[in-house]
Design a protein around this motif. Sequence first.
Motif, PDB file in Angstrom:
ATOM      1  N   ALA A   1       0.955  -1.253  -0.186  1.00  0.00           N
ATOM      2  CA  ALA A   1       0.046  -0.016   0.031  1.00  0.00           C
ATOM      3  C   ALA A   1       0.800   1.259   0.051  1.00  0.00           C
ATOM      4  N   HIS A   2       0.132   2.354  -0.559  1.00  0.00           N
ATOM      5  CA  HIS A   2       0.804   3.516  -0.368  1.00  0.00           C
ATOM      6  C   HIS A   2       0.629   4.429   0.806  1.00  0.00           C
ATOM      7  N   LEU A   3       1.305   4.766   1.691  1.00  0.00           N
ATOM      8  CA  LEU A   3       0.941   5.292   2.868  1.00  0.00           C
ATOM      9  C   LEU A   3       0.979   6.809   2.564  1.00  0.00           C
ATOM     10  N   ALA A   4       0.008   7.304   2.751  1.00  0.00           N
ATOM     11  CA  ALA A   4      -0.377   8.598   2.127  1.00  0.00           C
ATOM     12  C   ALA A   4      -0.265   9.528   3.539  1.00  0.00           C
ATOM     13  N   ILE A   5      -1.031   9.434   4.482  1.00  0.00           N
ATOM     14  CA  ILE A   5      -1.283  10.287   5.390  1.00  0.00           C
ATOM     15  C   ILE A   5      -1.336   9.743   6.837  1.00  0.00           C
ATOM     16  N   ALA A   6      -0.279  10.317   7.777  1.00  0.00           N
ATOM     17  CA  ALA A   6      -0.428   9.427   9.083  1.00  0.00           C
ATOM     18  C   ALA A   6      -0.504  10.819  10.175  1.00  0.00           C
ATOM     19  N   ILE A   7      -1.389  10.482  11.062  1.00  0.00           N
ATOM     20  CA  ILE A   7      -1.931  11.470  12.065  1.00  0.00           C
ATOM     21  C   ILE A   7      -1.934  11.018  13.295  1.00  0.00           C
ATOM     22  N   ASP A   8      -1.342  11.877  13.979  1.00  0.00           N
ATOM     23  CA  ASP A   8      -1.220  11.628  15.478  1.00  0.00           C
ATOM     24  C   ASP A   8      -0.818  13.016  16.319  1.00  0.00           C
ATOM     25  N   SER A   9      -1.325  13.433  17.456  1.00  0.00           N
ATOM     26  CA  SER A   9      -0.941  14.271  18.275  1.00  0.00           C
ATOM     27  C   SER A   9       0.034  13.960  19.206  1.00  0.00           C
ATOM     28  N   TRP A  10       0.641  12.890  19.382  1.00  0.00           N
ATOM     29  CA  TRP A  10       1.744  12.514  20.211  1.00  0.00           C
ATOM     30  C   TRP A  10       3.040  12.404  19.421  1.00  0.00           C
TER      31      TRP A  10
ATOM     32  N   GLU B   1       7.519   8.942  11.039  1.00  0.00           N
ATOM     33  CA  GLU B   1       8.338   9.815   9.902  1.00  0.00           C
ATOM     34  C   GLU B   1       9.613   9.175   9.751  1.00  0.00           C
ATOM     35  N   GLU B   2      10.454   8.684  10.742  1.00  0.00           N
ATOM     36  CA  GLU B   2      11.968   8.229  10.318  1.00  0.00           C
ATOM     37  C   GLU B   2      11.870   6.686   9.872  1.00  0.00           C
ATOM     38  N   ASN B   3      10.656   5.782  10.200  1.00  0.00           N
ATOM     39  CA  ASN B   3      10.475   4.775   9.388  1.00  0.00           C
ATOM     40  C   ASN B   3       9.494   4.890   8.004  1.00  0.00           C
ATOM     41  N   HIS B   4       8.879   6.000   7.875  1.00  0.00           N
ATOM     42  CA  HIS B   4       7.896   6.278   6.635  1.00  0.00           C
ATOM     43  C   HIS B   4       8.250   7.447   6.071  1.00  0.00           C
ATOM     44  N   PRO B   5       9.304   8.116   5.626  1.00  0.00           N
ATOM     45  CA  PRO B   5       9.751   9.285   5.267  1.00  0.00           C
ATOM     46  C   PRO B   5       8.786   9.605   4.063  1.00  0.00           C
ATOM     47  N   GLU B   6       8.394   8.880   3.199  1.00  0.00           N
ATOM     48  CA  GLU B   6       7.631   9.174   1.982  1.00  0.00           C
ATOM     49  C   GLU B   6       6.030   9.442   2.341  1.00  0.00           C
ATOM     50  N   CYS B   7       5.823   9.319   3.654  1.00  0.00           N
ATOM     51  CA  CYS B   7       4.122   9.457   3.910  1.00  0.00           C
ATOM     52  C   CYS B   7       4.195  10.961   4.620  1.00  0.00           C
ATOM     53  N   GLU B   8       3.065  11.754   4.236  1.00  0.00           N
ATOM     54  CA  GLU B   8       2.673  12.897   4.729  1.00  0.00           C
ATOM     55  C   GLU B   8       2.444  12.785   6.492  1.00  0.00           C
ATOM     56  N   HIS B   9       2.938  13.424   7.294  1.00  0.00           N
ATOM     57  CA  HIS B   9       2.724  13.463   8.775  1.00  0.00           C
ATOM     58  C   HIS B   9       1.855  14.638   9.116  1.00  0.00           C
ATOM     59  N   TRP B  10       0.838  14.538  10.071  1.00  0.00           N
ATOM     60  CA  TRP B  10       0.198  15.657  10.474  1.00  0.00           C
ATOM     61  C   TRP B  10       0.214  15.470  11.921  1.00  0.00           C
ATOM     62  N   HIS B  11       0.794  16.520  12.422  1.00  0.00           N
ATOM     63  CA  HIS B  11       0.770  16.464  13.979  1.00  0.00           C
ATOM     64  C   HIS B  11      -0.184  17.539  14.298  1.00  0.00           C
ATOM     65  N   LEU B  12      -1.173  16.883  14.957  1.00  0.00           N
ATOM     66  CA  LEU B  12      -2.341  17.646  15.307  1.00  0.00           C
ATOM     67  C   LEU B  12      -3.550  16.814  16.381  1.00  0.00           C
ATOM     68  N   ASP B  13      -4.278  17.599  16.735  1.00  0.00           N
ATOM     69  CA  ASP B  13      -5.201  17.076  17.849  1.00  0.00           C
ATOM     70  C   ASP B  13      -6.548  17.024  17.038  1.00  0.00           C
ATOM     71  N   VAL B  14      -6.934  15.833  16.656  1.00  0.00           N
ATOM     72  CA  VAL B  14      -8.075  15.860  15.692  1.00  0.00           C
ATOM     73  C   VAL B  14      -9.356  16.163  16.199  1.00  0.00           C
ATOM     74  N   SER B  15      -9.467  16.270  17.589  1.00  0.00           N
ATOM     75  CA  SER B  15     -10.672  16.593  18.251  1.00  0.00           C
ATOM     76  C   SER B  15     -11.124  17.953  17.672  1.00  0.00           C
ATOM     77  N   THR B  16     -10.047  18.686  17.582  1.00  0.00           N
ATOM     78  CA  THR B  16     -10.429  20.243  17.066  1.00  0.00           C
ATOM     79  C   THR B  16     -11.055  20.403  15.656  1.00  0.00           C
ATOM     80  N   PHE B  17     -11.212  19.165  14.809  1.00  0.00           N
ATOM     81  CA  PHE B  17     -11.638  19.208  13.647  1.00  0.00           C
ATOM     82  C   PHE B  17     -12.949  18.715  13.747  1.00  0.00           C
TER      83      PHE B  17
END
Length: 182
Positions: A77-86, A94-110
């Motif tokens: 699979a193509h890892l597109a987006i990874a999201i976590d607040s931690w 990000e170190e293990n999957h540099p090709e993936c887009e990483h979003w550092h955010l608290d999803v509960s605010t959306f």
Amino acid sequence: MYEKVYELAFPVCLGLFFVGFGFGHGGLSRYPREKITILNFGGQVCVQMPTHPPKTYVVDFFCGAGGFSHGAARAGAHLAIAIDSWDKALKIHEENHPECEHWHLDVSTFTPQAMAKLVRESLVSKHGFTDGDHLHVHTSPPCQMLSMANRKTLNPDQGMELVTWAVDTVHAIAPDSWTLEQ
């Protein structure tokens, strides 16, 4: 529309059975039935493949260090987006999957609808997602407040808020498949 016609060396005349059976990873099973044309010419089967083989794209909510992502990547699979607040876990991801887009955010605010819009826009504009591709959304909302092993801050009502948010967001994104790990 089609780039190649693959000729198979053995006679098969049950087209739908043949497609449903597939040939495992990377074979015909990667192609949705509506994207394959199977022709039978006197016992010789030909398969027309699309020029843009569909990809499986993964969006991983509450990804942590990336256990699910790692398995999905190993499966092709193509890892597109990874999201976590931690932040520390996301850094490992990000170190293990540099090709993936990483979003550092608290999803509960959306709202789920706002998050779905962001995800869909990113998939198309940054990752090349097109009609015919497969989208899988994985969610793994934190379970600390739901677990009986957590005797200090056990709060099932608060713990279910992110589970509910995750299910609502999956519904808003409308992926082809999804999983919820809890």
